[in-house]
Scaffold this active site. Structure first.
Site, PDB file in Angstrom:
ATOM      1  N   ARG A  26      15.939   6.797   3.245  1.00  0.00           N
ATOM      2  CA  ARG A  26      15.335   5.744   2.413  1.00  0.00           C
ATOM      3  C   ARG A  26      16.352   4.697   1.967  1.00  0.00           C
ATOM      4  NH1 ARG A  26      10.260   6.899  -0.466  1.00  0.00           N
ATOM      5  NH2 ARG A  26       9.041   8.059   1.036  1.00  0.00           N
ATOM      6  N   ARG A  30      13.417   0.521  -2.909  1.00  0.00           N
ATOM      7  CA  ARG A  30      13.255  -0.183  -4.178  1.00  0.00           C
ATOM      8  C   ARG A  30      14.493  -0.232  -5.062  1.00  0.00           C
ATOM      9  NH1 ARG A  30       7.983   3.175  -5.348  1.00  0.00           N
ATOM     10  NH2 ARG A  30       9.252   4.490  -4.009  1.00  0.00           N
ATOM     11  N   ARG A  39       9.729  -7.222  -0.345  1.00  0.00           N
ATOM     12  CA  ARG A  39       8.493  -6.451  -0.540  1.00  0.00           C
ATOM     13  C   ARG A  39       7.437  -7.301  -1.244  1.00  0.00           C
ATOM     14  NH1 ARG A  39       4.566  -3.927  -1.800  1.00  0.00           N
ATOM     15  NH2 ARG A  39       4.368  -1.790  -2.536  1.00  0.00           N
ATOM     16  N   ASP A  76       6.862   3.863   7.939  1.00  0.00           N
ATOM     17  CA  ASP A  76       6.499   5.038   7.150  1.00  0.00           C
ATOM     18  C   ASP A  76       5.894   6.075   8.081  1.00  0.00           C
ATOM     19  OD1 ASP A  76       6.272   5.737   4.084  1.00  0.00           O
ATOM     20  OD2 ASP A  76       4.568   6.649   5.106  1.00  0.00           O
ATOM     21  N   TYR A 151      -1.056  15.075   4.154  1.00  0.00           N
ATOM     22  CA  TYR A 151      -1.627  13.864   3.548  1.00  0.00           C
ATOM     23  C   TYR A 151      -3.018  13.585   4.103  1.00  0.00           C
ATOM     24  CZ  TYR A 151       2.993  12.967   1.611  1.00  0.00           C
ATOM     25  OH  TYR A 151       4.160  13.080   0.901  1.00  0.00           O
TER      26      TYR A 151
HETATM   27  O1  CP3 Z   1      14.595   5.936   5.343  1.00  0.00           O
HETATM   28  C1  CP3 Z   1      14.251   4.733   5.393  1.00  0.00           C
HETATM   29  O2  CP3 Z   1      14.857   3.829   4.757  1.00  0.00           O
HETATM   30  C2  CP3 Z   1      13.146   4.307   6.345  1.00  0.00           C
HETATM   31  C3  CP3 Z   1      11.890   4.099   5.733  1.00  0.00           C
HETATM   32  C4  CP3 Z   1      11.003   5.261   5.309  1.00  0.00           C
HETATM   33  C5  CP3 Z   1      10.008   5.107   4.319  1.00  0.00           C
HETATM   34  N1  CP3 Z   1       9.279   6.264   4.271  1.00  0.00           N
HETATM   35  C6  CP3 Z   1       9.790   3.899   3.517  1.00  0.00           C
HETATM   36  C7  CP3 Z   1       8.976   3.969   2.291  1.00  0.00           C
HETATM   37  C8  CP3 Z   1      10.904   6.566   5.807  1.00  0.00           C
HETATM   38  C9  CP3 Z   1      11.769   7.282   6.828  1.00  0.00           C
HETATM   39  C10 CP3 Z   1       9.811   7.179   5.130  1.00  0.00           C
HETATM   40  C11 CP3 Z   1       9.368   8.551   5.398  1.00  0.00           C
HETATM   41  C12 CP3 Z   1       8.311   9.158   4.588  1.00  0.00           C
HETATM   42  N2  CP3 Z   1       7.204   8.562   4.055  1.00  0.00           N
HETATM   43  C13 CP3 Z   1       8.244  10.535   4.315  1.00  0.00           C
HETATM   44  C14 CP3 Z   1       9.215  11.583   4.800  1.00  0.00           C
HETATM   45  C15 CP3 Z   1      10.479  11.542   4.049  1.00  0.00           C
HETATM   46  C16 CP3 Z   1      10.342  11.828   2.581  1.00  0.00           C
HETATM   47  O3  CP3 Z   1      10.735  10.940   1.808  1.00  0.00           O
HETATM   48  O4  CP3 Z   1       9.915  12.926   2.253  1.00  0.00           O
HETATM   49  C17 CP3 Z   1       7.089  10.754   3.540  1.00  0.00           C
HETATM   50  C18 CP3 Z   1       6.591  12.087   2.984  1.00  0.00           C
HETATM   51  C19 CP3 Z   1       6.426   9.497   3.392  1.00  0.00           C
HETATM   52  C20 CP3 Z   1       5.138   9.220   2.718  1.00  0.00           C
HETATM   53  C21 CP3 Z   1       5.287   8.262   1.615  1.00  0.00           C
HETATM   54  N3  CP3 Z   1       5.623   6.923   1.774  1.00  0.00           N
HETATM   55  C22 CP3 Z   1       5.090   8.507   0.240  1.00  0.00           C
HETATM   56  C23 CP3 Z   1       4.733   9.849  -0.355  1.00  0.00           C
HETATM   57  C24 CP3 Z   1       5.308   7.292  -0.420  1.00  0.00           C
HETATM   58  C25 CP3 Z   1       5.096   7.017  -1.892  1.00  0.00           C
HETATM   59  C26 CP3 Z   1       6.188   7.541  -2.714  1.00  0.00           C
HETATM   60  C27 CP3 Z   1       7.188   6.452  -2.943  1.00  0.00           C
HETATM   61  O5  CP3 Z   1       8.392   6.704  -2.747  1.00  0.00           O
HETATM   62  O6  CP3 Z   1       6.757   5.370  -3.362  1.00  0.00           O
HETATM   63  C28 CP3 Z   1       5.685   6.330   0.550  1.00  0.00           C
HETATM   64  C29 CP3 Z   1       6.019   4.906   0.304  1.00  0.00           C
HETATM   65  C30 CP3 Z   1       7.306   4.388   0.854  1.00  0.00           C
HETATM   66  N4  CP3 Z   1       7.797   4.640   2.114  1.00  0.00           N
HETATM   67  C31 CP3 Z   1       8.210   3.501   0.188  1.00  0.00           C
HETATM   68  C32 CP3 Z   1       9.256   3.238   1.091  1.00  0.00           C
HETATM   69  C33 CP3 Z   1      10.435   2.332   0.885  1.00  0.00           C
HETATM   70  C34 CP3 Z   1       7.999   2.912  -1.189  1.00  0.00           C
HETATM   71  C35 CP3 Z   1       6.870   1.944  -1.136  1.00  0.00           C
HETATM   72  C36 CP3 Z   1       7.115   0.631  -1.840  1.00  0.00           C
HETATM   73  O7  CP3 Z   1       8.090  -0.084  -1.543  1.00  0.00           O
HETATM   74  O8  CP3 Z   1       6.265   0.292  -2.671  1.00  0.00           O
END
Ligand code: CP3
Length: 343
Positions: A26, A30, A39, A76, A151
């Protein structure tokens, strides 16, 4: 060839590098003000994922700021259910939402819309390979079938994935069908990323840790092995990192059982056990993301313990899970400097 200078690829081939290469799960997110700005311009989170201009920009932001050894495609894991017409939405403060799938929905799934739906993501990969410095490894990724399925079944995030665990006990055939289906479409998606220029791919099984031993074998090992076999049957030299968060002592068996080049370790994996796992091949991890929020002694001590225990073997330095929005960007500078021996 340019790829020879990509340090993360060298470690994935089994080399020990000192200092170890580093990237953070990640790393585009943010905690970075420039991410928050892009964003806001992009609109919704999925608009950001599906806009190559914006997705390339946010992928590059942490590379510009910190010079990480890898860039990870900005997307994602839930773009796969979205591409399967499960219409995923992300609501501010609520995380991902979608209509929960049922048994009929599982048997009705078709993969024919995936290629066109995810073409902007593949375009992002191609553009990134051109935009990145030659020595930066480009990582693609997808979710593991179990984690994506949790999910799809609950329709939202849950603390322990009780809905998916219950569904699997009640509907074993439909659940196995769902996991095999996700394994096959995800393998095709990874192959498309590799063909577009991804040097290696990571499979995220963020919810592996809620499974009992028998279920870990059926829901985490078997579908990921199926996915990796499908990728390697078409792209034999593909480099693959498997991250099964919370798998604990089952990690000993996991690497060989899924045939991954490296395994990711979460921060709960004891370093002595991590050292043992490293005898079988490269490891990636495993700093507690809260140490990056705290900074100072907590950050330095955590880094030093990992370098002392795992620095003499093949290691990709990373966090034990994604960096959180509260992390201070200056703490990340301190982290990179310390790992690289500049402080
Ligand atoms: O690593 C990176 O920088 C690449 C981008 C990436 C994102 N999600 C961006 C993201 C990767 C590799 C993921 C994987 C992901 N997404 C996983 C597996 C890894 C982990 O963290 O467990 C999972 C379970 C998800 C599902 C997901 N996406 C959730 C549960 C959420 C909401 C929780 C949160 O952190 O807000 C997301 C949203 C998400 N994916 C964000 C980002 C940067 C935040 C959204 C935003 O900017 O508003």
């Amino acid at each position: 060839m340019a790829t020879e200078n990509r340090k993360i690829l060298q470690v994935l081939e089994g080399k020990t590098l000192s200092p170890p290469p580093i990237w953070l799960m990640r790393q585009a997110g943010r905690y970075l003000p420039e991410y928050r700005q892009t964003r806001a311009e992009a609109g919704s989170f999925l608009d950001l994922c599906y806009s190559p201009d914006h997705a390339v920009e946010v992928t590059l932001q942490p590379i510009r700021r910190y010079g990480f050894d890898a860039a990870i495609l900005f997307s994602d894991i839930l773009v796969i259910p979205d591409a399967l017409n499960r219409s995923v939405r992300f609501e501010e403060g609520r995380g991902p939402l979608m209509e929960p799938i049922d048994v009929d929905g599982i048997y009705a799934l078709k993969g024919d819309t995936i290629g066109s739906h995810l073409s902007p993501v593949i375009e992002t990969v191609s553009r990134l390979r051109v935009a990145l410095p030659a020595e930066t490894t480009l990582l693609g990724f997808c979710g593991a079938p179990w984690t994506v399925a949790t999910y799809m079944i609950a329709g939202h995030g849950t603390p322990d994935q009780a809905p998916a665990r219950l569904f699997a006990y009640r509907n074993p055939e439909a659940f196995d069908h769902l996991l095999a289906f996700l394994a096959d479409v995800s393998a095709e998606y990874l192959i498309a990323q590799i063909d577009a220029g991804a040097d290696a791919v990571q499979i995220f099984d963020s919810w592996a840790g809620v499974l009992g031993e028998a279920e870990f074998e059926r829901f985490a090992v078997k579908p990921v092995r199926r996915m990796i076999d499908a990728v390697r049957s078409q792209r034999p030299s593909a480099k693959i990192i498997a991250f099964a968060k919370g798998a604990g002592i089952l990690l000993k068996h996991y690497r060989q059982a899924v045939d991954a080049d490296a395994i990711g370790l979460d921060w709960s994996v004891p370093l002595s056990f991590a050292r043992d796992l490293q005898k079988d091949g490269p490891v990636q991890g495993n700093l507690d993301p809260m140490r990056v929020v705290a900074g100072g002694r907590a950050l330095d001590d955590g880094i030093d313990a990992i370098l002392q225990t795992l620095g003499q073997g093949p290691l990709i330095f990373n966090l034990g899970h994604g960096i959180t929005p509260q992390a201070n960007p200056d703490h990340v500078t301190a982290l990179v400097n310390r790992v690289r021996g500049h402080s």
